[in-house]
Design a protein around this motif. Structure first.
Motif, PDB file in Angstrom:
ATOM      1  N   ARG A 242       0.850  -1.209   0.053  1.00  0.00           N
ATOM      2  CA  ARG A 242      -0.033   0.096  -0.036  1.00  0.00           C
ATOM      3  C   ARG A 242       0.952   1.169  -0.078  1.00  0.00           C
ATOM      4  N   TYR A 243       1.949   1.315   0.735  1.00  0.00           N
ATOM      5  CA  TYR A 243       2.800   2.484   0.891  1.00  0.00           C
ATOM      6  C   TYR A 243       3.564   2.452  -0.621  1.00  0.00           C
TER       7      TYR A 243
ATOM      8  N   TYR B  19       2.464   1.608  -3.337  1.00  0.00           N
ATOM      9  CA  TYR B  19       1.358   1.952  -4.305  1.00  0.00           C
ATOM     10  C   TYR B  19       1.264   3.696  -4.399  1.00  0.00           C
ATOM     11  N   THR B  20       0.993   3.992  -3.142  1.00  0.00           N
ATOM     12  CA  THR B  20       1.034   5.379  -2.669  1.00  0.00           C
ATOM     13  C   THR B  20       2.322   6.207  -3.478  1.00  0.00           C
ATOM     14  N   ARG B  21       3.127   5.674  -3.127  1.00  0.00           N
ATOM     15  CA  ARG B  21       4.640   6.413  -3.501  1.00  0.00           C
ATOM     16  C   ARG B  21       4.564   6.459  -5.200  1.00  0.00           C
TER      17      ARG B  21
ATOM     18  N   ARG C 170       2.102   6.318  -7.279  1.00  0.00           N
ATOM     19  CA  ARG C 170       0.885   7.109  -7.745  1.00  0.00           C
ATOM     20  C   ARG C 170       1.530   8.835  -7.511  1.00  0.00           C
ATOM     21  N   SER C 171       1.881   9.091  -6.413  1.00  0.00           N
ATOM     22  CA  SER C 171       2.267  10.504  -6.401  1.00  0.00           C
ATOM     23  C   SER C 171       3.587  10.815  -7.213  1.00  0.00           C
TER      24      SER C 171
ATOM     25  N   ASP D 176      -6.749  12.354 -11.337  1.00  0.00           N
ATOM     26  CA  ASP D 176      -6.629  11.145 -10.583  1.00  0.00           C
ATOM     27  C   ASP D 176      -7.860  10.194 -10.676  1.00  0.00           C
TER      28      ASP D 176
ATOM     29  N   GLU E 117      -9.237   8.261  -8.462  1.00  0.00           N
ATOM     30  CA  GLU E 117      -9.910   8.414  -7.312  1.00  0.00           C
ATOM     31  C   GLU E 117     -10.162   9.862  -6.805  1.00  0.00           C
TER      32      GLU E 117
END
Length: 84
Positions: A39-40, A42-44, A46-47, A58, A60
């Protein structure tokens, strides 16, 4: 003698159950850690992509727009005043 045999087998079953529970607990810890790592990551990523391509919206949205016509806030004090 039969009581000792039953007690011994019960103890053996309990030890096996404890060993299995410990193994499952460790597996759950590993899976939980993997989930949060993914999850971390993926977020990294994506940013990082949003920094590289800021024109792409985005996938979402942050929050859906609230329609004020269907939902309204009514203070409890006004309801109490109407009852009196």
């Amino acid at each position: 003698m039969f009581a000792w045999l039953v007690a011994g087998s019960g103890l053996l079953v309990a030890l096996v159950a404890v060993a299995m529970a410990r193994r499952v607990s460790r597996r759950l810890d590993v899976l939980t850690q993997s989930y949060w790592d993914l999850r971390y990551e993926y977020t990294r990523l994506r940013s990082q992509v949003s920094r590289l391509d800021p024109d792409t919206p985005d996938a979402e949205p942050a929050a859906p727009p609230a329609s004020s016509a269907s939902v309204s806030f009514v203070p409890l004090s006004t309801i109490r005043k109407k009852d009196k």
